[in-house]
Structures are given as structure tokens and as C-alpha cells.
Scaffold this motif. Structure first.
Motif, PDB file in Angstrom:
ATOM      1  N   CYS A 187      -1.110 -14.170  32.871  1.00  0.00           N
ATOM      2  CA  CYS A 187      -0.799 -12.851  33.575  1.00  0.00           C
ATOM      3  C   CYS A 187      -0.178 -11.989  32.871  1.00  0.00           C
ATOM      4  N   ALA A 188       0.925 -12.422  32.004  1.00  0.00           N
ATOM      5  CA  ALA A 188       2.101 -11.539  31.300  1.00  0.00           C
ATOM      6  C   ALA A 188       1.226 -10.872  30.375  1.00  0.00           C
ATOM      7  N   GLY A 189       0.266 -11.584  29.466  1.00  0.00           N
ATOM      8  CA  GLY A 189      -0.587 -10.968  28.500  1.00  0.00           C
ATOM      9  C   GLY A 189      -1.836 -10.389  28.869  1.00  0.00           C
ATOM     10  N   ALA A 190      -2.318 -10.272  29.981  1.00  0.00           N
ATOM     11  CA  ALA A 190      -3.731  -9.597  30.555  1.00  0.00           C
ATOM     12  C   ALA A 190      -3.722  -8.208  30.054  1.00  0.00           C
ATOM     13  N   ALA A 191      -2.578  -7.392  30.295  1.00  0.00           N
ATOM     14  CA  ALA A 191      -2.881  -6.056  30.212  1.00  0.00           C
ATOM     15  C   ALA A 191      -3.121  -5.639  28.628  1.00  0.00           C
ATOM     16  N   SER A 192      -2.102  -6.475  27.912  1.00  0.00           N
ATOM     17  CA  SER A 192      -2.246  -5.980  26.389  1.00  0.00           C
ATOM     18  C   SER A 192      -3.613  -6.475  25.875  1.00  0.00           C
ATOM     19  N   ALA A 193      -4.129  -7.555  26.456  1.00  0.00           N
ATOM     20  CA  ALA A 193      -5.516  -8.226  25.722  1.00  0.00           C
ATOM     21  C   ALA A 193      -6.543  -7.236  26.292  1.00  0.00           C
ATOM     22  N   ARG A 194      -6.693  -6.652  27.476  1.00  0.00           N
ATOM     23  CA  ARG A 194      -7.510  -5.614  27.697  1.00  0.00           C
ATOM     24  C   ARG A 194      -7.412  -4.355  27.101  1.00  0.00           C
ATOM     25  N   ALA A 195      -6.220  -3.906  26.771  1.00  0.00           N
ATOM     26  CA  ALA A 195      -6.301  -2.768  26.236  1.00  0.00           C
ATOM     27  C   ALA A 195      -6.658  -2.971  24.757  1.00  0.00           C
ATOM     28  N   LEU A 196      -6.413  -3.857  23.960  1.00  0.00           N
ATOM     29  CA  LEU A 196      -6.678  -4.235  22.661  1.00  0.00           C
ATOM     30  C   LEU A 196      -8.090  -4.348  22.358  1.00  0.00           C
ATOM     31  N   ALA A 197      -8.666  -5.256  23.432  1.00  0.00           N
ATOM     32  CA  ALA A 197     -10.132  -5.667  23.152  1.00  0.00           C
ATOM     33  C   ALA A 197     -11.004  -4.717  23.044  1.00  0.00           C
ATOM     34  N   LEU A 198     -12.345  -4.854  22.413  1.00  0.00           N
ATOM     35  CA  LEU A 198     -13.220  -3.897  22.235  1.00  0.00           C
ATOM     36  C   LEU A 198     -14.083  -3.910  23.673  1.00  0.00           C
ATOM     37  N   ASP A 199     -14.214  -5.122  24.105  1.00  0.00           N
ATOM     38  CA  ASP A 199     -14.984  -5.151  25.612  1.00  0.00           C
ATOM     39  C   ASP A 199     -14.028  -6.352  26.421  1.00  0.00           C
ATOM     40  N   ALA A 200     -14.832  -6.292  27.582  1.00  0.00           N
ATOM     41  CA  ALA A 200     -14.103  -7.565  28.432  1.00  0.00           C
ATOM     42  C   ALA A 200     -14.443  -9.003  28.044  1.00  0.00           C
ATOM     43  N   VAL A 201     -15.655  -9.361  27.160  1.00  0.00           N
ATOM     44  CA  VAL A 201     -15.733 -10.523  26.686  1.00  0.00           C
ATOM     45  C   VAL A 201     -14.742 -10.772  25.788  1.00  0.00           C
ATOM     46  N   ALA A 202     -14.523  -9.691  24.842  1.00  0.00           N
ATOM     47  CA  ALA A 202     -13.401 -10.003  23.780  1.00  0.00           C
ATOM     48  C   ALA A 202     -12.049 -10.326  24.529  1.00  0.00           C
ATOM     49  N   ALA A 203     -11.746  -9.515  25.483  1.00  0.00           N
ATOM     50  CA  ALA A 203     -10.358  -9.750  26.204  1.00  0.00           C
ATOM     51  C   ALA A 203     -10.332 -11.092  26.764  1.00  0.00           C
ATOM     52  N   TRP A 204     -11.268 -11.545  27.384  1.00  0.00           N
ATOM     53  CA  TRP A 204     -11.425 -13.074  27.791  1.00  0.00           C
ATOM     54  C   TRP A 204     -11.364 -14.090  26.850  1.00  0.00           C
ATOM     55  N   ASP A 205     -11.807 -13.903  25.730  1.00  0.00           N
ATOM     56  CA  ASP A 205     -11.747 -14.638  24.521  1.00  0.00           C
ATOM     57  C   ASP A 205     -10.460 -14.574  23.910  1.00  0.00           C
ATOM     58  N   GLU A 206      -9.778 -13.601  24.056  1.00  0.00           N
ATOM     59  CA  GLU A 206      -8.101 -13.496  23.435  1.00  0.00           C
ATOM     60  C   GLU A 206      -7.461 -14.236  24.335  1.00  0.00           C
ATOM     61  N   LEU A 207      -7.446 -14.036  25.664  1.00  0.00           N
ATOM     62  CA  LEU A 207      -6.519 -14.834  26.626  1.00  0.00           C
ATOM     63  C   LEU A 207      -6.764 -16.291  26.511  1.00  0.00           C
ATOM     64  N   LEU A 208      -7.840 -16.581  26.406  1.00  0.00           N
ATOM     65  CA  LEU A 208      -7.943 -18.197  26.263  1.00  0.00           C
ATOM     66  C   LEU A 208      -7.728 -18.586  24.835  1.00  0.00           C
ATOM     67  N   ARG A 209      -7.746 -17.940  23.621  1.00  0.00           N
ATOM     68  CA  ARG A 209      -7.523 -18.250  22.284  1.00  0.00           C
ATOM     69  C   ARG A 209      -5.883 -18.534  22.363  1.00  0.00           C
ATOM     70  N   THR A 210      -5.104 -17.648  22.920  1.00  0.00           N
ATOM     71  CA  THR A 210      -3.719 -17.633  23.087  1.00  0.00           C
ATOM     72  C   THR A 210      -3.081 -18.524  24.059  1.00  0.00           C
ATOM     73  N   SER A 211      -3.619 -18.977  24.866  1.00  0.00           N
ATOM     74  CA  SER A 211      -3.364 -19.857  25.937  1.00  0.00           C
ATOM     75  C   SER A 211      -2.612 -21.163  25.505  1.00  0.00           C
ATOM     76  N   ARG A 212      -1.503 -21.565  26.088  1.00  0.00           N
ATOM     77  CA  ARG A 212      -0.810 -22.717  25.793  1.00  0.00           C
ATOM     78  C   ARG A 212      -0.374 -23.425  26.812  1.00  0.00           C
ATOM     79  N   PRO A 213      -0.758 -24.474  27.448  1.00  0.00           N
ATOM     80  CA  PRO A 213      -1.826 -25.390  26.732  1.00  0.00           C
ATOM     81  C   PRO A 213      -3.324 -24.806  26.822  1.00  0.00           C
ATOM     82  N   SER A 214      -4.054 -25.275  26.165  1.00  0.00           N
ATOM     83  CA  SER A 214      -5.444 -24.745  26.215  1.00  0.00           C
ATOM     84  C   SER A 214      -6.056 -25.073  27.319  1.00  0.00           C
ATOM     85  N   TRP A 215      -7.176 -24.280  27.641  1.00  0.00           N
ATOM     86  CA  TRP A 215      -8.105 -24.430  28.706  1.00  0.00           C
ATOM     87  C   TRP A 215      -8.611 -25.865  29.020  1.00  0.00           C
ATOM     88  N   SER A 216      -8.807 -26.600  27.583  1.00  0.00           N
ATOM     89  CA  SER A 216      -9.429 -27.788  27.767  1.00  0.00           C
ATOM     90  C   SER A 216      -8.467 -28.691  28.551  1.00  0.00           C
TER      91      SER A 216
END
Length: 378
Positions: free
Chosen positions: A92-121
Motif C-alpha cells: 500500500c505504501a508503494g502503490a502510488a509511486s508504482a502507478r506513477a512510474l509504470a507505463l500502464d496498469a499491468v506494469a504497475a501490477w508487475d512492479e508491486l508484486l516484484r518488490t513485495s516481500r515476502p513474495s506472493w507465492s
């Protein structure tokens, strides 16, 4: 609590939990920026309180990620003080910057999951949290949802509940573009393959409609009209829907006489007797673009005459539709046809036998007669 910490008095149990509950209640009011609570200062030197408070806020973030993001925008919650991982809060803390920096919504979603710790798995619910944080105003489209499903295994999507979002996207249908048709078919196939036990009969029928729209758009398979009509029967698709109307529109345009149009599909459409399907076919024929083709291309006009005089025993609904198409579409298109155009048209008809030429000339005489009546003011 701070005084007790200074005095070295240990406070635990119900007192800490009560204070944490009160803090959560205060924080989740999402105060205005000028009312932001001095949380870091209040928690300074109170690791025991942080250990109780942050898991509560983490659960809140998992339930209400957008509200948690709004909270973190105005309250500096000390996430680094967490004893256990708080991935939903961090996302939640990183969502705004991910949306602002990503080219589109899919890229923002990918970035949020890529940087999540622990992983979505490890924490599958993060898949759903990321989805809600990225698509804040409207839900994912077909292509976006297909990407989301492909990004994780079915067990994780099942645990996160994101498969339900995929079903909802499928039921909303697509825009009708080639890319959307392909994405819709891929999404439906993925749902059939990965979540067969979760799909209700009505949902299965609607997903099959989505697959059928893709098949029709790409010229795959046969018996399109029969399949479409069967899928709207009671117990399948219980009522007419936007998705069904979309499939009918795609089918009507595909069956209409044009280069590459499938052989044999018109009979299924005519025999269906479905008024909405026949209306979609008629609407496609009445489009301005198709009318221009009838006036410009004798072969198309000849083919439509053959189509619209075929299958006389298909039923009253087809007879009414074909008569209307001859009178309201083909006849006006040929009123001002040149002699060369009509010669080319009859030549094309002659390839199917002299009876077609004779039938056309008999029908076209009425066109010429009506033209003379208009010229004479009759």
C-alpha cells in the motif's frame, strides 16, 4: 505506556491490546493531512506496542488496501519497526509511486508484486491486494486479466480470490477488437483449464460465448449460430446479455457475404429463427459501409441476392428477414446501378446456373418499375 517504559515497568496482555485497538480505530479514520497523528513519536521506545499494532494494520491493509494507502499517505507508520513481515502495508505504501512510474496498469501490477516481500507465492492474498491498488477506478479488461492469471499459478489465484475477478472480466465481455477477442478466448480457456470446479453452469455458458466470439472473429470452428443459440437456452444463459449481443453482432458480420466469409454458416443462422441473431445480421447488412460495397462490387451484390433468396423453408423469421434485406438493402443499392455493373452481376450469377439469372431479372424488374414510378411521381 511511555511513562511505564521510562520506569522500566513491563506492560503486556490486555492493556497493550486495548491501546493497539484504540490506535487502529483512530488511524483508520484516515485523518486529513493537517490532522495527521504523530505516530512515530507516540510509538518511540515502545517496541511491544508496535509488535501488537502493526499486525492489526496489516490485516486492515489486506481487507481495505485503498483505505490503507490513503492512511499511509498522511500518517508515517513506522513499518520498519515491524517484528513480522507486513507485505500488504508495504505494498500500500508503494502503490502510488508504482502507478506513477509504470507505463500502464499491468506494469504497475508487475512492479508491486516484484518488490513485495515476502513474495506472493508465500502470501497469495498479495495478488488481490495489488489488483485493487492498481485498478482503482475500473476493473481490469480482458487482456489485463489474462496477464494477471498467467502471472501466477492457479492455486495462488484460488487462495487470493483473483479468479473471481477473471470471471467478472469475462462476463463483462470485450470491445470487439481482434486483440480483445483473442484475449477473451485465452482468458476463458484459462478459466476452464484451471478452475473447472469453481465455475457455475451459467458462468460456463458465458465463458463459452466468449470463446465462441474469438472463434468467429478468427474463422475457427463451425456451426456458430447453433452454438450461440444453444448457449442462451434456459439453464445456460438465462437472459439476454451484453456478451450475447456482442457474439450475435460478431456472428452477423462474419456470416454476411464478403471475401473469406464462411460457407454453410448462413444456413445455421437462417434456420435458428432467433430474432435477435437475425436482427444482428440485418443490422450488419444495413451498415453504410456494406451498402457502399453493394454499389461498388457486383460480385458482392450477386452473392447477397443468392444468400437472401436461399433457404426458403428455413422458417418465417428468416423469410421476413431475407425479404426485408432484398427490399431495404439490395434494391436501393441497385437502383442507380450502371449497365456494366448489372452485366457483371448477372455474369457472376450465371456461374451458379441460368435459374439464378432468371430469378434475379424477375426480381429486378420490380426495382426498375418502382424507379419509374418515382420518376413519374406515381
Amino acid at each position: 505506556l511511555q511513562a511505564a517504559a521510562v520506569l522500566g515497568v513491563e506492560i503486556a496482555g490486555p492493556v497493550l491490546e486495548d491501546v493497539a485497538d484504540r490506535l487502529v480505530a483512530a488511524l483508520t479514520r484516515v485523518p486529513a493531512e493537517e490532522e495527521a497523528l504523530p505516530v512515530p513519536g507516540a510509538l518511540a521506545g515502545l517496541p511491544e506496542l508496535c509488535a501488537v499494532l502493526l499486525p492489526r494494520l496489516e490485516r486492515y491493509a489486506a481487507r481495505e488496501p485503498l483505505a490503507a494507502q490513503a492512511l499511509l499517505d498522511v500518517v508515517d507508520v513506522p513499518l520498519d519497526a515491524a517484528v513480522r513481515p507486513v507485505p500488504h502495508l508495504r505494498m500500500c505504501a508503494g502503490a502510488a509511486s508504482a502507478r506513477a512510474l509504470a507505463l500502464d496498469a499491468v506494469a504497475a501490477w508487475d512492479e508491486l508484486l516484484r518488490t513485495s516481500r515476502p513474495s506472493w507465492s508465500t502470501e497469495p492474498a498479495l495478488l488481490h491486494t495489488a489488483l485493487r491498488l492498481v485498478w482503482t477506478e475500473q476493473p481490469p479488461g480482458l487482456a489485463e486479466m489474462a496477464h494477471i492469471l498467467e502471472a501466477a499459478d492457479s492455486d495462488s489465484h484460488r487462495a487470493a480470490g483473483t479468479w473471481r475477478e477473471a470471471v467478472a472480466a469475462a462476463e463483462r465481455g470485450g470491445t470487439g477488437t481482434g486483440a480483445e477477442a483473442a484475449a477473451g478466448r485465452a482468458l476463458a480457456a484459462h478459466l476452464f483449464r484451471s478452475f473447472p470446479a469453481e465455475l457455475a453452469p451459467r458462468t460456463r455458458a458465458r465463458l463459452r460465448l466468449l470463446e465462441l466470439a474469438g472463434d468467429i472473429a478468427e474463422g475457427r470452428g463451425t456451426d456458430w449460430a447453433e452454438q450461440a443459440v444453444a448457449l442462451r437456452e434456459p439453464g445456460e444463459v438465462a437472459e439476454s446479455s451484453g456478451l450475447l449481443a456482442h457474439v450475435y453482432a460478431v456472428l452477423g458480420a462474419a456470416v454476411l457475404r464478403q471475401p473469406g466469409s464462411p460457407e454453410g454458416e448462413l444456413y445455421g443462422l437462417a434456420r435458428s429463427g432467433d430474432p435477435e441473431l437475425l436482427a444482428a445480421y440485418r443490422q450488419a447488412a444495413q451498415s453504410a459501409g456494406f451498402g457502399e460495397r453493394l454499389r461498388a462490387d457486383p460480385a458482392t451484390a450477386a452473392g447477397c441476392f443468392v444468400d437472401w433468396t436461399a433457404h426458403p423453408g428455413a422458417g418465417p423469421a428468416w423469410e421476413a428477414t431475407s425479404t426485408a434485406l432484398l427490399d431495404d438493402v439490395l434494391r436501393p443499392a441497385l437502383r442507380s446501378a450502371s449497365r456494366a455493373h448489372l452485366t457483371a452481376l448477372t455474369t457472376a450469377l450465371a456461374a451458379g446456373g441460368p435459374h439464378r439469372v432468371s430469378a434475379f431479372e424477375t426480381w429486378h424488374q420490380r426495382t426498375r418499375a418502382s424507379r419509374w414510378r418515382r420518376l413519374l411521381g406515381g
